[in-house]
Design a protein around this motif. Structure first.
Motif, PDB file in Angstrom:
ATOM      1  N   ILE A   1       0.827  -1.204   0.000  1.00 48.94           N
ATOM      2  CA  ILE A   1       0.000   0.000   0.000  1.00 48.94           C
ATOM      3  C   ILE A   1       0.864   1.259   0.000  1.00 48.94           C
ATOM      4  O   ILE A   1       0.670   2.162  -0.814  1.00 48.94           O
ATOM      5  N   GLN A   2       1.827   1.292   0.928  1.00 48.94           N
ATOM      6  CA  GLN A   2       2.727   2.436   1.061  1.00 48.94           C
ATOM      7  C   GLN A   2       4.165   1.923   1.220  1.00 48.94           C
ATOM      8  O   GLN A   2       4.684   1.863   2.338  1.00 48.94           O
ATOM      9  N   PRO A   3       4.798   1.533   0.133  1.00 46.91           N
ATOM     10  CA  PRO A   3       6.149   0.961   0.239  1.00 46.91           C
ATOM     11  C   PRO A   3       7.158   1.897   0.900  1.00 46.91           C
ATOM     12  O   PRO A   3       8.024   1.440   1.643  1.00 46.91           O
ATOM     13  N   ASP A   4       7.036   3.195   0.673  1.00 44.43           N
ATOM     14  CA  ASP A   4       7.986   4.134   1.269  1.00 44.43           C
ATOM     15  C   ASP A   4       7.941   4.090   2.787  1.00 44.43           C
ATOM     16  O   ASP A   4       8.971   4.261   3.457  1.00 44.43           O
ATOM     17  N   LEU A   5       6.761   3.862   3.338  1.00 45.60           N
ATOM     18  CA  LEU A   5       6.595   3.807   4.790  1.00 45.60           C
ATOM     19  C   LEU A   5       7.381   2.641   5.378  1.00 45.60           C
ATOM     20  O   LEU A   5       8.048   2.772   6.410  1.00 45.60           O
ATOM     21  N   VAL A   6       7.329   1.500   4.705  1.00 47.46           N
ATOM     22  CA  VAL A   6       8.028   0.307   5.185  1.00 47.46           C
ATOM     23  C   VAL A   6       9.539   0.454   5.005  1.00 47.46           C
ATOM     24  O   VAL A   6      10.316   0.083   5.884  1.00 47.46           O
ATOM     25  N   LEU A   7       9.950   0.989   3.879  1.00 46.62           N
ATOM     26  CA  LEU A   7      11.379   1.198   3.644  1.00 46.62           C
ATOM     27  C   LEU A   7      11.969   2.130   4.695  1.00 46.62           C
ATOM     28  O   LEU A   7      13.069   1.897   5.211  1.00 46.62           O
ATOM     29  N   LYS A   8      11.246   3.172   5.039  1.00 47.53           N
ATOM     30  CA  LYS A   8      11.704   4.112   6.066  1.00 47.53           C
ATOM     31  C   LYS A   8      11.748   3.433   7.430  1.00 47.53           C
ATOM     32  O   LYS A   8      12.686   3.626   8.211  1.00 47.53           O
ATOM     33  N   PHE A   9      10.741   2.620   7.731  1.00 43.74           N
ATOM     34  CA  PHE A   9      10.682   1.914   9.013  1.00 43.74           C
ATOM     35  C   PHE A   9      11.895   0.995   9.183  1.00 43.74           C
ATOM     36  O   PHE A   9      12.496   0.913  10.257  1.00 43.74           O
ATOM     37  N   CYS A  10      12.250   0.294   8.116  1.00 50.64           N
ATOM     38  CA  CYS A  10      13.298  -0.724   8.199  1.00 50.64           C
ATOM     39  C   CYS A  10      14.716  -0.157   8.079  1.00 50.64           C
ATOM     40  O   CYS A  10      15.669  -0.779   8.569  1.00 50.64           O
ATOM     41  N   LYS A  11      14.859   0.966   7.440  1.00 51.97           N
ATOM     42  CA  LYS A  11      16.162   1.461   6.981  1.00 51.97           C
ATOM     43  C   LYS A  11      17.243   1.444   8.047  1.00 51.97           C
ATOM     44  O   LYS A  11      18.364   0.968   7.806  1.00 51.97           O
ATOM     45  N   ASN A  12      16.968   1.931   9.224  1.00 58.56           N
ATOM     46  CA  ASN A  12      18.002   2.074  10.257  1.00 58.56           C
ATOM     47  C   ASN A  12      17.933   1.004  11.338  1.00 58.56           C
ATOM     48  O   ASN A  12      18.480   1.176  12.428  1.00 58.56           O
ATOM     49  N   LYS A  13      17.290  -0.102  11.021  1.00 58.48           N
ATOM     50  CA  LYS A  13      17.125  -1.160  12.018  1.00 58.48           C
ATOM     51  C   LYS A  13      18.025  -2.364  11.765  1.00 58.48           C
ATOM     52  O   LYS A  13      18.018  -3.320  12.545  1.00 58.48           O
ATOM     53  N   PHE A  14      18.794  -2.347  10.710  1.00 60.34           N
ATOM     54  CA  PHE A  14      19.660  -3.481  10.397  1.00 60.34           C
ATOM     55  C   PHE A  14      20.910  -3.487  11.275  1.00 60.34           C
ATOM     56  O   PHE A  14      21.369  -2.447  11.739  1.00 60.34           O
ATOM     57  N   GLY A  15      21.428  -4.696  11.498  1.00 59.52           N
ATOM     58  CA  GLY A  15      22.694  -4.822  12.198  1.00 59.52           C
ATOM     59  C   GLY A  15      22.584  -5.095  13.680  1.00 59.52           C
ATOM     60  O   GLY A  15      23.604  -5.311  14.342  1.00 59.52           O
ATOM     61  N   VAL A  16      21.376  -5.118  14.228  1.00 61.37           N
ATOM     62  CA  VAL A  16      21.220  -5.408  15.656  1.00 61.37           C
ATOM     63  C   VAL A  16      21.546  -6.873  15.931  1.00 61.37           C
ATOM     64  O   VAL A  16      22.265  -7.209  16.876  1.00 61.37           O
ATOM     65  N   SER A  17      21.016  -7.760  15.083  1.00 63.52           N
ATOM     66  CA  SER A  17      21.314  -9.189  15.201  1.00 63.52           C
ATOM     67  C   SER A  17      20.967  -9.866  13.880  1.00 63.52           C
ATOM     68  O   SER A  17      20.192  -9.342  13.078  1.00 63.52           O
ATOM     69  N   GLU A  18      21.524 -11.036  13.673  1.00 61.28           N
ATOM     70  CA  GLU A  18      21.251 -11.792  12.457  1.00 61.28           C
ATOM     71  C   GLU A  18      19.781 -12.198  12.380  1.00 61.28           C
ATOM     72  O   GLU A  18      19.163 -12.166  11.306  1.00 61.28           O
ATOM     73  N   ILE A  19      19.201 -12.545  13.528  1.00 66.27           N
ATOM     74  CA  ILE A  19      17.800 -12.959  13.570  1.00 66.27           C
ATOM     75  C   ILE A  19      16.884 -11.809  13.188  1.00 66.27           C
ATOM     76  O   ILE A  19      15.939 -11.966  12.400  1.00 66.27           O
ATOM     77  N   LEU A  20      17.156 -10.624  13.741  1.00 59.27           N
ATOM     78  CA  LEU A  20      16.314  -9.475  13.429  1.00 59.27           C
ATOM     79  C   LEU A  20      16.470  -9.055  11.975  1.00 59.27           C
ATOM     80  O   LEU A  20      15.495  -8.640  11.329  1.00 59.27           O
ATOM     81  N   ASP A  21      17.678  -9.172  11.433  1.00 59.33           N
ATOM     82  CA  ASP A  21      17.875  -8.874  10.006  1.00 59.33           C
ATOM     83  C   ASP A  21      17.045  -9.824   9.139  1.00 59.33           C
ATOM     84  O   ASP A  21      16.484  -9.426   8.109  1.00 59.33           O
ATOM     85  N   LYS A  22      16.949 -11.075   9.576  1.00 61.69           N
ATOM     86  CA  LYS A  22      16.140 -12.057   8.842  1.00 61.69           C
ATOM     87  C   LYS A  22      14.670 -11.670   8.868  1.00 61.69           C
ATOM     88  O   LYS A  22      13.958 -11.776   7.867  1.00 61.69           O
TER      89      LYS A  22
END
Length: 368
Positions: free
Chosen positions: A209-230
């Motif tokens: 519906i709103q791809p930009d919203l999801v991309l923004k939500f996810c953008k700075n959340k990577f790298g906390v753990s391998e499981i969360l990245d998955k």
């Protein structure tokens, strides 16, 4: 393989009728069973059977949620004592009993659903409260997103999905999927995988519906753990399949990379419905750098009106070293399935690497 609706077999109905009679002496199991199996039970699909079972409980117990609550909770406790595990799909009707009887008793309904959702998810029942008490339900779901019980937290995410399969549509959620970002922020890194998976599915819904919203939500959340990245990758799976360059870049896929010296061929250009399409592709990494590849293929299925409808299928991921070669043979089954109708005629298959369509071949599907 039996249809899912057959989980409600005659034996299953007999057993639940016996259990109800144990906690309510006014109910005779034979009468309860007979009421459920009344015509047109045999013609009912899964959701209709769930609805019928809930209606039969209302028939015997009445519409007073005050009177229903202790009996329903006693029934769940008895079922647990007899070995029925929590989060048990066939018993999802317990929540429908609540929504059918208690739509005008919001606070009592929420108190009961908070308990029953642990036994069998209330994700479908809660939609009726969104429909009739939107703001109050939104606040309740935000509160539940901080609940100590994982399955209650899951309800906060699952029941509020914009495109919940089988759930009634809530236009306000579809138009404004951002209203649940507080819930998703609370739960995206939850300790429980079942909660995180629900968040991923919720985010995937929003991406349609709103791809930009999801991309923004996810953008700075990577790298906390391998499981969360998955989990984040699962949330972005729809955008990855569409070849969204921003989503692909989050996982270090080089969207400008293209295979050189590509060999892509079909073993037989004419196959019958019921057979499999066998294909092979081969290419080399001419880059001096190792390259991370996401390899997929897209089938263009001939539709009834002569147009093509496309569906993407993932082959896998490869880390290709300099001068390494990939040589893969795959097959795609055209065996008859209930979820797709195959039409004879010209179809297509496209090799897709890192979101880029590399080459398209045609083949003919013949009647079996």
């Amino acid at each position: 393989m039996e249809p899912l609706k057959e989980i409600y077999s005659k034996n299953w109905i007999k057993n639940i009728s016996d259990q109800v009679a144990k906690i309510d002496s006014n109910i005779k199991p034979e009468e309860f069973q007979k009421k459920i199996l009344e015509s047109p039970w045999k013609q009912y699909e899964l959701k209709e059977r769930i609805n019928r079972i809930a209606e039969v409980f209302i028939f015997f117990w009445g519409n007073s949620l005050t009177e229903i609550e202790p009996k329903l909770l006693d029934l769940i406790q008895l079922l647990r004592e007899e070995g029925i595990n929590d989060f048990n799909f066939p018993f999802i009707f317990v929540n429908d009993i609540v929504s059918k009887a208690g739509l005008n008793e919001f606070d009592r309904s929420m108190r009961i659903l908070e308990k029953t959702t642990i036994f069998s998810s209330a994700e479908f029942a809660i939609r009726f409260y969104y429909q009739n008490h939107f703001e109050k339900t939104l606040k309740q779901m935000e509160k539940w997103s901080r609940h100590r019980e994982a399955l209650v937290r899951r309800l906060a995410s699952e029941g509020s999905r914009p495109l919940l399969p089988w759930g009634i549509g809530i236009p306000t959620i579809k138009k404004n999927p951002e209203i649940h970002l507080t819930i998703l922020e609370n739960l995206w890194n939850d300790e429980n995988e079942i909660v995180r998976r629900s968040v991923s599915n919720h985010l995937n819904d929003i991406s349609k519906i709103q791809p930009d919203l999801v991309l923004k939500f996810c953008k700075n959340k990577f790298g906390v753990s391998e499981i969360l990245d998955k989990n984040l990758k699962h949330a972005l799976r729809g955008l990855l399949k569409k070849g969204d360059q921003r989503a692909l870049s989050y996982f270090q896929y080089d969207t400008k990379w293209n295979p050189k010296d590509l060999l892509f061929k079909i073993k037989k250009k004419k196959i019958k419905i019921g057979e499999s399409l066998e294909f092979q592709f081969q290419f080399m990494n001419h880059s001096v750098q190792k390259t991370k590849l996401r390899i997929e293929y897209k089938i263009g299925f001939l539709l009834a009106k002569g147009k093509l409808g496309y569906k993407m299928f993932q082959i896998g991921e490869k880390l290709l070293q300099p001068n390494d070669t990939i040589d893969i043979v795959k097959s795609h089954s055209f065996k008859k399935i209930t979820t797709r109708v195959y039409y004879p005629g010209i179809h297509t298959i496209t090799l897709v690497v890192n979101g880029n369509e590399c080459m398209t071949l045609k083949f003919e599907l013949l009647t079996g």
